[in-house]
Design an enzyme around this catalytic site. Structure first.
Site, PDB file in Angstrom:
ATOM      1  N   GLU A 115       9.007   0.954   3.935  1.00 35.25           N
ATOM      2  CA  GLU A 115       8.520   2.255   4.392  1.00 35.25           C
ATOM      3  C   GLU A 115       7.110   1.989   4.886  1.00 35.25           C
ATOM      4  O   GLU A 115       6.194   1.790   4.089  1.00 35.25           O
ATOM      5  CB  GLU A 115       8.539   3.225   3.199  1.00 35.25           C
ATOM      6  CG  GLU A 115       8.775   4.641   3.602  1.00 35.25           C
ATOM      7  CD  GLU A 115       7.496   5.399   3.860  1.00 35.25           C
ATOM      8  OE1 GLU A 115       6.876   5.120   4.916  1.00 35.25           O
ATOM      9  OE2 GLU A 115       7.136   6.231   3.046  1.00 35.25           O
TER      10      GLU A 115
ATOM     11  N   CYS B 143       2.006   9.051   5.289  1.00 34.19           N
ATOM     12  CA  CYS B 143       2.661   8.309   6.374  1.00 34.19           C
ATOM     13  C   CYS B 143       3.216   9.283   7.405  1.00 34.19           C
ATOM     14  O   CYS B 143       3.406   8.925   8.561  1.00 34.19           O
ATOM     15  CB  CYS B 143       3.739   7.394   5.832  1.00 34.19           C
ATOM     16  SG  CYS B 143       4.670   8.141   4.522  1.00 34.19           S
TER      17      CYS B 143
HETATM   18  O1  TXE Z   1      -1.621  -1.392   2.340  1.00 39.44           O
HETATM   19  P1  TXE Z   1      -0.912  -2.720   1.919  1.00 39.44           P
HETATM   20  P2  TXE Z   1      -3.136  -0.937   2.247  1.00 39.44           P
HETATM   21  C1  TXE Z   1      -1.056   1.866   6.092  1.00 39.44           C
HETATM   22  C2  TXE Z   1      -2.334   2.582   6.491  1.00 39.44           C
HETATM   23  C3  TXE Z   1      -3.387   1.779   5.810  1.00 39.44           C
HETATM   24  C4  TXE Z   1      -2.826   0.400   5.868  1.00 39.44           C
HETATM   25  C5  TXE Z   1      -3.347  -0.545   4.806  1.00 39.44           C
HETATM   26  O2  TXE Z   1      -2.477   2.512   7.877  1.00 39.44           O
HETATM   27  O3  TXE Z   1      -4.604   1.815   6.491  1.00 39.44           O
HETATM   28  O4  TXE Z   1      -1.436   0.578   5.685  1.00 39.44           O
HETATM   29  O5  TXE Z   1      -3.213   0.018   3.519  1.00 39.44           O
HETATM   30  C6  TXE Z   1       0.776  -4.623  -2.096  1.00 39.44           C
HETATM   31  N1  TXE Z   1       3.117  -9.128  -1.300  1.00 39.44           N
HETATM   32  N2  TXE Z   1      -0.385   2.509   4.990  1.00 39.44           N
HETATM   33  O6  TXE Z   1      -4.096  -2.067   2.440  1.00 39.44           O
HETATM   34  O7  TXE Z   1      -1.829  -3.897   1.985  1.00 39.44           O
HETATM   35  C7  TXE Z   1      -0.502  -3.945  -2.456  1.00 39.44           C
HETATM   36  O8  TXE Z   1      -1.024  -4.467  -3.648  1.00 39.44           O
HETATM   37  C8  TXE Z   1       3.495  -8.073  -2.037  1.00 39.44           C
HETATM   38  C9  TXE Z   1       0.760   3.282   5.321  1.00 39.44           C
HETATM   39  O9  TXE Z   1      -3.308  -0.194   1.010  1.00 39.44           O
HETATM   40  O10 TXE Z   1       0.324  -2.775   2.705  1.00 39.44           O
HETATM   41  C10 TXE Z   1      -0.041  -2.490  -2.546  1.00 39.44           C
HETATM   42  O11 TXE Z   1       0.586  -2.249  -3.780  1.00 39.44           O
HETATM   43  N3  TXE Z   1       2.755  -6.968  -2.176  1.00 39.44           N
HETATM   44  C11 TXE Z   1       1.586   3.565   4.126  1.00 39.44           C
HETATM   45  C12 TXE Z   1       0.976  -2.381  -1.426  1.00 39.44           C
HETATM   46  O12 TXE Z   1       1.382  -3.720  -1.171  1.00 39.44           O
HETATM   47  C13 TXE Z   1       1.585  -6.904  -1.525  1.00 39.44           C
HETATM   48  C14 TXE Z   1       0.853   3.869   2.871  1.00 39.44           C
HETATM   49  C15 TXE Z   1       0.458  -1.748  -0.126  1.00 39.44           C
HETATM   50  O13 TXE Z   1      -0.605  -2.499   0.355  1.00 39.44           O
HETATM   51  C16 TXE Z   1       1.137  -7.971  -0.722  1.00 39.44           C
HETATM   52  C17 TXE Z   1      -0.314   3.067   2.705  1.00 39.44           C
HETATM   53  C18 TXE Z   1       1.950  -9.138  -0.620  1.00 39.44           C
HETATM   54  N4  TXE Z   1       1.624 -10.192   0.126  1.00 39.44           N
HETATM   55  C19 TXE Z   1      -0.885   2.415   3.734  1.00 39.44           C
HETATM   56  N5  TXE Z   1      -0.062  -7.630  -0.184  1.00 39.44           N
HETATM   57  C20 TXE Z   1       2.661   4.594   4.306  1.00 39.44           C
HETATM   58  N6  TXE Z   1       3.738   4.245   4.965  1.00 39.44           N
HETATM   59  O14 TXE Z   1       2.589   5.678   3.790  1.00 39.44           O
HETATM   60  C21 TXE Z   1      -0.348  -6.376  -0.623  1.00 39.44           C
HETATM   61  N7  TXE Z   1       0.645  -5.928  -1.434  1.00 39.44           N
END
Ligand code: TXE
Length: 525
Positions: free
Chosen positions: A243, A277
């Site tokens: 997602e 989102c």
């Molecule tokens: O997300 P990340 P972030 C978008 C929004 C935001 C951007 C970055 O644009 O600015 O994403 O947000 C875990 N293996 N959305 O940095 O990095 C991490 O610990 C496994 C849209 O917060 O994707 C966290 O629990 N897990 C979105 C989760 O992934 C890993 C909602 C999300 O982190 C990992 C939020 C790895 N290698 C942000 N690296 C929506 N669709 O609603 C990180 N994580």
């Protein structure tokens, strides 16, 4: 911004309130070795849970609802403290929808997963029948983001449990205490040991969870991390539901109820400080209504109170992280540089300490601008105009994303027609943003907004493996296609291709004499 608002990289994570910088609590950064152990224990818990009745599963999920109801205010305060969102919004947008989802799947999963007979056409005439049985998968790893730290992982957990799986959650490093709360809720509800476990940590802990080879990963977050997870999961052939982000368009036609559309745009763009989102990230209004709609939106925005989520009069809370606030600042700067006009807002809130960005309305936006293409995830509402229906559809679809969209018009036939032309997983007519709250409906995106679905029947199907049981109810004659082959066999196969494969009973009767010959031949051997 003070260092206290950053996540510190030690062996523990300090969770801070983005509105005040105050520490909310500390949690361990769980090591990869411990994550592996957690997944092993989860697998052991699964081996018993998979055999439980739907009634037992339902009882657990319903008891968990009771725990949430009895601690509703405490949970909402925790969500507000860790994420910065208003206390009331935590109840309206997280607790209420997830309670609804929990009761729905608790009551309906059994029916939705009941073994189902499937039609097998002419094979039924040969005395065969088929049914589908749904088996649980095993360990479901849930890696959510910080923006809906309770409702997203809790909803997925409830669905996974109803399907007979065990769960390991790796909450976001920005909202780990809400993640731990989910584990506590199930513990208080009397869940068997290790059925729902929570491992706190950052991306490294998340990566360790993927490497530990659960049967499924349910991920919510950025496109970049989604791709990393898909790649890592592929090593173990772990299937993933992703997602990812959105750049959701709202299309307002001249014949729309502009008062309603303005209210919807303001809520859709600014609730949760724009960090949903399915936030309205682009508004396209038909030229004739642009001035009036913009005026209404600006007026409504002016009246919004921003501040700490604890205050019940506050509508716009803090942003969840400094990183997120910087993205918003960069996008607004880009709008200014490219010649768009800031109608209201446009700055980090000076009057407030903490990570607050003013709700910002921008006009003169164009799809070529960076912030009309990249996800902003903040309290900005860029407005662009269009002339015709075709142009509106083209502008809305000009994006790598396709999560949700909305169409506003009094002409419902037009609304539905346009909705079906939008490349997005969920499109509303005269509604906005809230369909994630309808747990009964599938949730997920087209294009880079994701893969697979959460919620609804489709989401439940992601959490089971279908097994086809095929029965030959007669089982007295050999099948015509068995060995050994012969000229008689080849003749029969031609007949299969020409008659049986047509799906027509009438045509297939022509095959019967040849079929009988072939079966007799097989029986003689
Ligand atoms: O997300 P990340 P972030 C978008 C929004 C935001 C951007 C970055 O644009 O600015 O994403 O947000 C875990 N293996 N959305 O940095 O990095 C991490 O610990 C496994 C849209 O917060 O994707 C966290 O629990 N897990 C979105 C989760 O992934 C890993 C909602 C999300 O982190 C990992 C939020 C790895 N290698 C942000 N690296 C929506 N669709 O609603 C990180 N994580």
């Amino acid at each position: 911004m003070s260092a206290a608002l950053e996540v510190k990289h030690t062996d523990e994570i300090i969770s801070v309130n983005p509105a005040t910088g105050a520490e909310v609590g500390r949690v361990p950064r769980v090591s990869p070795g411990d994550v592996r152990g957690t997944v092993e224990r989860s697998r052991a818990a699964f081996s018993s849970w998979k055999n439980t009745s739907f009634a037992a599963r339902r009882a657990l999920v319903m008891r968990a609802r009771e725990v949430i109801l009895s601690e509703m205010d405490e949970i909402a305060h925790l969500i507000s403290a860790e994420s910065g969102k208003p206390f009331g919004e935590a109840i309206a947008m997280e607790i209420a929808p997830v309670l609804d989802l929990m009761q729905y799947f608790a009551r309906n999963a059994e029916k939705m997963l009941r073994p189902a007979r499937i039609g097998i056409g002419l094979y039924a005439l040969l005395g065969r029948s088929s049914k589908i049985v749904y088996h649980p998968l095993g360990v479901v790893g849930i890696i959510p983001a910080w923006n809906y730290p309770l409702s997203i992982p809790l909803g997925e957990t409830a669905m996974a449990l109803m399907a007979g799986n065990s769960v390991v959650i790796k909450p976001s490093e920005l909202t780990p205490l809400v993640g731990l709360k989910i584990g506590e809720i199930f513990e208080k509800a009397g869940a068997p040991r290790d059925l729902v476990q929570v491992v706190t940590g950052d991306g490294r802990t998340g990566a360790a969870l993927v490497d530990a080879a659960p049967e499924k990963i349910m991920f919510t977050g950025s496109v970049a991390t989604g791709k990393k997870i898909a790649e890592a999961a592929a090593k173990n052939l772990t299937s993933v539901v992703l997602e990812l982000g959105g750049k959701d368009p709202m299309i307002v036609f001249e014949d729309a109820n502009l008062e309603l559309a303005a209210g919807a745009a303001v809520w859709g763009a600014f609730c949760n400080a724009g960090q949903s989102c399915s936030s309205v990230e682009r508004l396209y209004v038909q030229e004739g209504a642009a001035e009036k709609l913009t005026e209404k939106i600006v007026e409504m925005t002016r009246n919004l109170v921003q501040g700490s989520g604890e205050n019940e009069n506050v509508s716009i809370g803090a942003m969840s992280s400094e990183k997120q606030l910087r993205i918003v600042e960069n996008h607004v700067e880009d709008f200014k540089k490219q010649g768009a006009k800031i109608e209201i807002g446009g700055h980090k809130s000076e009057a407030l300490d903490g990570l607050f960005y003013e709700p910002t309305v921008i006009t003169g936006a164009k799809n070529e601008m960076l912030a009309m293409q990249e996800e902003t995830f903040g309290p900005t509402l860029p407005i662009a105009t269009f002339k015709t229906e075709d142009e509106a559809v083209r502008l809305a679809n000009d994006s790598e994303f396709g999560l949700t969209a909305s169409v506003w018009t009094r002409d419902l036939a037009k609304g539905k027609r346009v909705a079906e032309k939008i490349e997005a997983g969920s499109v509303c007519v005269n509604e906005v943003l809230y369909t994630h709250g309808i747990g009964q409906t599938p949730w997920g995106g087209f294009k880079n907004s994701g893969r697979g679905r959460t919620h609804g029947r489709e989401g439940l199907m992601e959490l089971v493996q279908p097994q086809h049981i095929h029965i030959n109810n007669l089982a007295v004659l050999p099948d015509a296609w068995w060995l050994p082959y012969s000229p008689e066999a080849v003749k029969t196969f031609r007949g299969f291709a020409k008659y049986f494969a047509s799906g027509s009973v009438v045509k297939t009767t022509r095959l019967l004499p040849q079929l009988w010959k072939r079966i007799r031949e097989l029986r003689k051997r």
